[in-house]
Design an enzyme around this catalytic site. Structure first.
Site, short mmCIF file in Angstrom:
data_model
loop_
_atom_site.label_atom_id
_atom_site.label_comp_id
_atom_site.label_asym_id
_atom_site.label_seq_id
_atom_site.Cartn_x
_atom_site.Cartn_y
_atom_site.Cartn_z
CD GLU A 13 -2.58 -1.18 2.66
OE1 GLU A 13 -3.58 -0.45 2.78
OE2 GLU A 13 -2.15 -1.89 3.57
CB SER A 148 -5.78 -1.15 0.56
OG SER A 148 -5.50 0.09 1.15
CG ASP A 258 -13.80 -0.51 7.45
OD1 ASP A 258 -14.10 0.70 7.46
OD2 ASP A 258 -12.76 -0.95 6.94
CD GLU A 271 -10.31 -4.35 7.90
OE1 GLU A 271 -9.34 -3.62 7.64
OE2 GLU A 271 -10.50 -5.45 7.39
CG ASN A 273 -9.18 0.52 8.40
OD1 ASN A 273 -8.50 -0.22 7.71
ND2 ASN A 273 -10.50 0.42 8.45
#
Length: 309
Positions: A13, A148, A258, A271, A273
């Site tokens: 990423e 991602s 999320d 999850e 982040n």
């Protein structure tokens, strides 16, 4: 005040990290702060330590996605040399990046989540087939510690399952197989330390098979509706879960939680982040705007909070 933005690195990423860092840099460069941006892949740890300490940076902003920036490694390094930084600490980053351990802790805390099985090699495929008998297709296959949606697949047949497992094992020695939740994907940005607040929810409507890497960073491949089209009672429940999970994992500064909502309004925590994308097209950036803030205002707030905490 001097601020150093860390970006890049060697993860899958790294490009997104650089895009995010440039957006943060542009928000600070013409302010009262002295700001510099550096790709950590260009420096050894010793050189990075020298740069931070010899130049007397007051705050470091790790705008890093994946390892080593989002798994607690950089945070531990900065703790060791005694430098303040924006974002969550070692524990929060390490546990939320490790999806398997994150799920185990969520289970012990009673946070609702999709059922799953974790495997460590292709020889454990019998565990997947046992799980398949219980849940059926489609299933979600994902590497344990990527962001991602890198290496993630939605599979609808045994033929697809084999290639999906092979792809996921290319990224991590542990692979998760989850039940697929039919419903809406919702995300909630969070800002704050001890008393965090929830930003407006985003409803994610990918035009691809799911919210994969391409649809995350190509605005033509996904509709992101802010605020989410949900009734107030459901919005409140989602934001409450986002805040309670953020606090339970001792997150600070900012983050993004999320979640999924099925047709019966059951909520599932997916999850957390700890360093969400900060590009102009990122979900967190859109939530900031929907809340009535400019992106530079939020970046300055994050700097202030890092100094106060």
């Amino acid at each position: 005040m001097k601020i150093l933005i860390l970006c890049g690195g060697t993860s899958s990423e790294k490009e997104v990290s650089i895009w995010s860092a440039e957006n943060v840099y542009q928000s600070l460069v013409n302010t009262e702060y002295q700001v510099e941006m550096v790709d950590i892949a260009r420096l050894t740890p010793y050189e990075l330590c020298q740069k931070i300490l010899c130049n007397n940076f007051d705050v470091v902003f790790p705008v890093l996605h994946g390892k080593p920036g989002e798994d607690g490694s950089i945070q531990g390094f900065l703790d060791t040399i005694g430098v303040k930084y924006i974002g969550s600490g070692v524990f929060s980053c390490a546990i939320t990046m490790d999806k398997y351990r994150f799920k185990l802790v969520c289970k012990s805390l009673g946070f609702p989540q999709p059922d799953f099985v974790a495997i460590r090699s292709k020889d454990d495929v019998d565990l997947v087939f046992d799980f398949l008998k219980l849940k059926g297709f489609p299933l979600v296959v994902k590497p344990n510690s990527q962001g991602s949606s890198v290496g993630v697949s939605i599979v609808g047949s045994k033929d697809e399952l084999e290639s999906a497992l092979e792809s996921a094992f290319n990224y991590d020695p542990i692979v998760l197989v989850e039940e697929f939740i039919r419903g809406k994907e919702i995300t909630c940005g969070i800002i704050g330390n001890r008393e965090p607040i929830a930003l407006p929810l985003v409803e994610i409507l990918p035009k691809t098979k799911f919210f994969d890497y391409e649809s995350k960073y190509n605005p033509l491949l996904c509709d992101e509706i802010v605020p989410a089209r949900l009734k107030e009672s459901l919005k409140n429940r989602l934001q409450e879960l986002a805040i309670s999970s953020y606090k339970a994992f001792d997150c600070r500064s900012f983050g993004r939680v999320d979640m999924f909502v099925d047709s019966y309004e059951n909520i599932y925590l997916s999850e957390i982040n700890t360093i969400p994308g900060l590009t102009a097209n990122s979900l967190f950036t859109k939530e900031v705007k929907a809340a009535g803030y400019t992106f530079p205002e939020i970046v300055k707030l994050l700097v202030k909070q890092a100094l106060e905490d």
